[in-house]
Design a protein around this motif. Structure first.
Motif, PDB file in Angstrom:
ATOM      1  N   ARG A 107       0.820  -1.218   0.000  1.00  0.00           N
ATOM      2  CA  ARG A 107       0.000   0.000   0.000  1.00  0.00           C
ATOM      3  C   ARG A 107       0.849   1.262   0.000  1.00  0.00           C
ATOM      4  O   ARG A 107       0.492   2.265  -0.604  1.00  0.00           O
ATOM      5  CB  ARG A 107      -0.919  -0.017   1.219  1.00  0.00           C
ATOM      6  N   SER A 108       1.939   1.258   0.707  1.00  0.00           N
ATOM      7  CA  SER A 108       2.923   2.346   0.755  1.00  0.00           C
ATOM      8  C   SER A 108       2.497   3.540   1.604  1.00  0.00           C
ATOM      9  O   SER A 108       3.298   4.073   2.353  1.00  0.00           O
ATOM     10  CB  SER A 108       3.282   2.823  -0.657  1.00  0.00           C
ATOM     11  N   GLU A 109       1.229   4.006   1.501  1.00  0.00           N
ATOM     12  CA  GLU A 109       0.818   5.194   2.235  1.00  0.00           C
ATOM     13  C   GLU A 109      -0.456   4.933   3.032  1.00  0.00           C
ATOM     14  O   GLU A 109      -1.347   4.201   2.591  1.00  0.00           O
ATOM     15  CB  GLU A 109       0.589   6.373   1.283  1.00  0.00           C
ATOM     16  N   ASN A 110      -0.531   5.568   4.203  1.00  0.00           N
ATOM     17  CA  ASN A 110      -1.712   5.523   5.049  1.00  0.00           C
ATOM     18  C   ASN A 110      -1.935   6.933   5.583  1.00  0.00           C
ATOM     19  O   ASN A 110      -1.360   7.330   6.593  1.00  0.00           O
ATOM     20  CB  ASN A 110      -1.526   4.517   6.196  1.00  0.00           C
ATOM     21  N   ARG A 111      -2.747   7.693   4.888  1.00  0.00           N
ATOM     22  CA  ARG A 111      -2.898   9.118   5.202  1.00  0.00           C
ATOM     23  C   ARG A 111      -3.470   9.344   6.598  1.00  0.00           C
ATOM     24  O   ARG A 111      -3.128  10.324   7.259  1.00  0.00           O
ATOM     25  CB  ARG A 111      -3.786   9.799   4.153  1.00  0.00           C
ATOM     26  N   LYS A 112      -4.344   8.444   7.049  1.00  0.00           N
ATOM     27  CA  LYS A 112      -4.978   8.639   8.353  1.00  0.00           C
ATOM     28  C   LYS A 112      -3.943   8.635   9.468  1.00  0.00           C
ATOM     29  O   LYS A 112      -3.986   9.478  10.374  1.00  0.00           O
ATOM     30  CB  LYS A 112      -6.032   7.564   8.581  1.00  0.00           C
ATOM     31  N   VAL A 113      -2.998   7.689   9.417  1.00  0.00           N
ATOM     32  CA  VAL A 113      -1.964   7.618  10.444  1.00  0.00           C
ATOM     33  C   VAL A 113      -1.070   8.854  10.383  1.00  0.00           C
ATOM     34  O   VAL A 113      -0.712   9.435  11.421  1.00  0.00           O
ATOM     35  CB  VAL A 113      -1.132   6.330  10.285  1.00  0.00           C
ATOM     36  N   CYS A 114      -0.705   9.279   9.186  1.00  0.00           N
ATOM     37  CA  CYS A 114       0.132  10.478   9.032  1.00  0.00           C
ATOM     38  C   CYS A 114      -0.559  11.707   9.604  1.00  0.00           C
ATOM     39  O   CYS A 114       0.074  12.541  10.272  1.00  0.00           O
ATOM     40  CB  CYS A 114       0.463  10.709   7.557  1.00  0.00           C
ATOM     41  N   GLU A 115      -1.861  11.821   9.336  1.00  0.00           N
ATOM     42  CA  GLU A 115      -2.616  12.967   9.851  1.00  0.00           C
ATOM     43  C   GLU A 115      -2.661  12.961  11.381  1.00  0.00           C
ATOM     44  O   GLU A 115      -2.612  14.020  12.023  1.00  0.00           O
ATOM     45  CB  GLU A 115      -4.022  12.964   9.269  1.00  0.00           C
ATOM     46  N   LYS A 116      -2.747  11.766  11.969  1.00  0.00           N
ATOM     47  CA  LYS A 116      -2.738  11.685  13.434  1.00  0.00           C
ATOM     48  C   LYS A 116      -1.428  12.223  13.996  1.00  0.00           C
ATOM     49  O   LYS A 116      -1.417  13.020  14.945  1.00  0.00           O
ATOM     50  CB  LYS A 116      -2.933  10.230  13.874  1.00  0.00           C
ATOM     51  N   TRP A 117      -0.307  11.780  13.417  1.00  0.00           N
ATOM     52  CA  TRP A 117       0.985  12.238  13.920  1.00  0.00           C
ATOM     53  C   TRP A 117       1.163  13.738  13.689  1.00  0.00           C
ATOM     54  O   TRP A 117       1.637  14.460  14.582  1.00  0.00           O
ATOM     55  CB  TRP A 117       2.121  11.449  13.274  1.00  0.00           C
TER      56      TRP A 117
END
Length: 390
Positions: A107-117
């Motif tokens: 998948r390479s990217e997980n925007r939800k996790v990045c937004e949390k951080w």
């Protein structure tokens, strides 16, 4: 066989950052071209001066653990002694922000996790309530439109590797030519479970490059050579668009100030029991004589010409979950034995950087402890003499 390995788009990715995608602010200044620079030099219209800025570099392997839904205190990492932010620029690198399973690697990217951080980082730097906020309406109710002290100019994920760069609002207008490059060194030599995400930009007239990496794992003798190979691959394959500078080389070492941070995964070449005994006795200097990275640096097999500050803190890896005990120290727990090691490191290359602080931070979110370093960075600035107006 190597030529037949499929490339999935993350093995050697680079791009200039679009303003809307990166939240990069419009620059109010532009670097003069060669003809303009010669005219400036010959006519003495503009002189150069030096400013000094503080850079906070931090690295944390969070072990695939997502931030808790409502609260995670990272003030202690980003604000030493609870003082105002000690830096003008924050470069924060994470590893394993998602579990390194097959689904996430592809998948390479997980925007939800990045937004949390990023939500947590922004709250900590801007002295807001340090909780995750994903709803924009809720953000506005809490004062999301207030002027912020720090702004995120770029963040980028490649599988578990995540870099987020924040700059004080008064400096944003002087950031130019922002770009990112991703290199995968993991499965089959190209997937992104291991590798690097690098960011470059100019601050005034000085170029900066920051590398966040997660190198090959393994505690067996000889595994350090795999890590050395990853470093060589990252240095070789990381490239940035030339942008307006058609004659400018785009490799990591071509930039004026370079900082490399991450889980470099180098271990201690001693029997596990000996390592654990020396850690208990806090014999850091003796342990560092057997630290793989120190040995490889001294032998010139990796990071030639790079520098690392004095290590005067306990190894950052590997702890029992939510515990202050290293793996193997509690015989009642049935986990695979792992000796302590300084896996998480921060290095720099080039002149004009002076490290003022280098330490680990106590957080039990994962099996690693975060580390941080603060640098003083000299930056060249163009100045017009009094009486000259544009």
């Amino acid at each position: 066989m190597a030529d037949k390995i499929p490339r999935y788009g993350i093995n050697n990715f680079m791009e200039d950052i679009n303003t809307e995608d990166s939240m990069e602010m419009e620059a109010t200044t532009e670097r003069p071209n060669n003809n303009q620079a010669n005219m400036i030099s010959n006519s003495n219209i503009i002189s150069t001066a030096q400013n000094t800025y503080q850079i906070f570099a931090g690295s944390w392997n969070v072990g695939g653990v997502s931030p808790p839904e409502y609260y995670l205190d990272i003030q202690g990492w980003l604000r030493p002694n609870n003082i105002n932010p000690p830096a003008n620029i924050y470069v924060l690198g994470f590893q394993e922000i998602v579990p390194l399973n097959v689904g996430n690697v592809v998948r390479s990217e997980n925007r939800k996790v990045c937004e949390k951080w990023n939500s947590l980082i922004g709250a900590a730097l801007n002295d807001k309530k340090n909780k995750i906020t994903e709803d924009k309406e809720e953000e506005e109710e809490e004062g999301g439109d207030d002027e912020e002290d720090f702004r995120c100019i770029i963040s980028r994920q490649m599988v578990g590797i995540f870099i987020s760069v924040w700059v004080s609002s008064d400096l944003c207008q002087y950031i130019r030519h922002l770009s990112v490059s991703c290199v995968g060194c993991g499965i089959m030599g190209y997937l992104g479970n291991k590798g690097s995400v690098s960011v470059r930009f100019w601050l005034h007239e000085t170029s900066f490059c920051f590398v966040c990496s997660h190198l090959a794992s393994g505690g067996k003798k000889g595994d350090e050579r795999r890590r050395n190979a990853d470093v060589a691959e990252i240095l070789s394959r990381t490239t940035f668009p030339a942008g307006p500078f058609t004659n400018f080389s785009t490799k990591i070492l071509d930039y004026d100030r370079v900082i490399w941070l991450g889980d470099l995964n180098y271990r201690i070449c001693l029997p596990d029991a000996t390592t654990q005994y020396l850690v208990e006795k806090q014999k850091w200097n003796l342990l560092l004589e057997y630290d793989q990275l120190k040995v490889e640096l001294m032998e010139g097999r990796v990071f030639e010409g790079w520098h690392e500050g004095l290590i005067n803190f306990a190894p950052s890896y590997k702890y029992y979950p939510n515990s202050g005990l290293y793996f193997g120290c509690d015989q009642k727990r049935k986990y695979k034995r792992r000796a302590p090691a300084w896996c998480d490191r921060i290095l720099w290359f080039g002149k004009g950087l002076e490290q003022k602080q280098y330490e680990r931070v106590e957080s039990r979110l994962s099996d690693h402890r975060p580390v941080r370093a603060i640098f003083m960075a000299e930056t060249e600035v163009l100045r017009a003499p009094k009486g000259i107006h544009s």
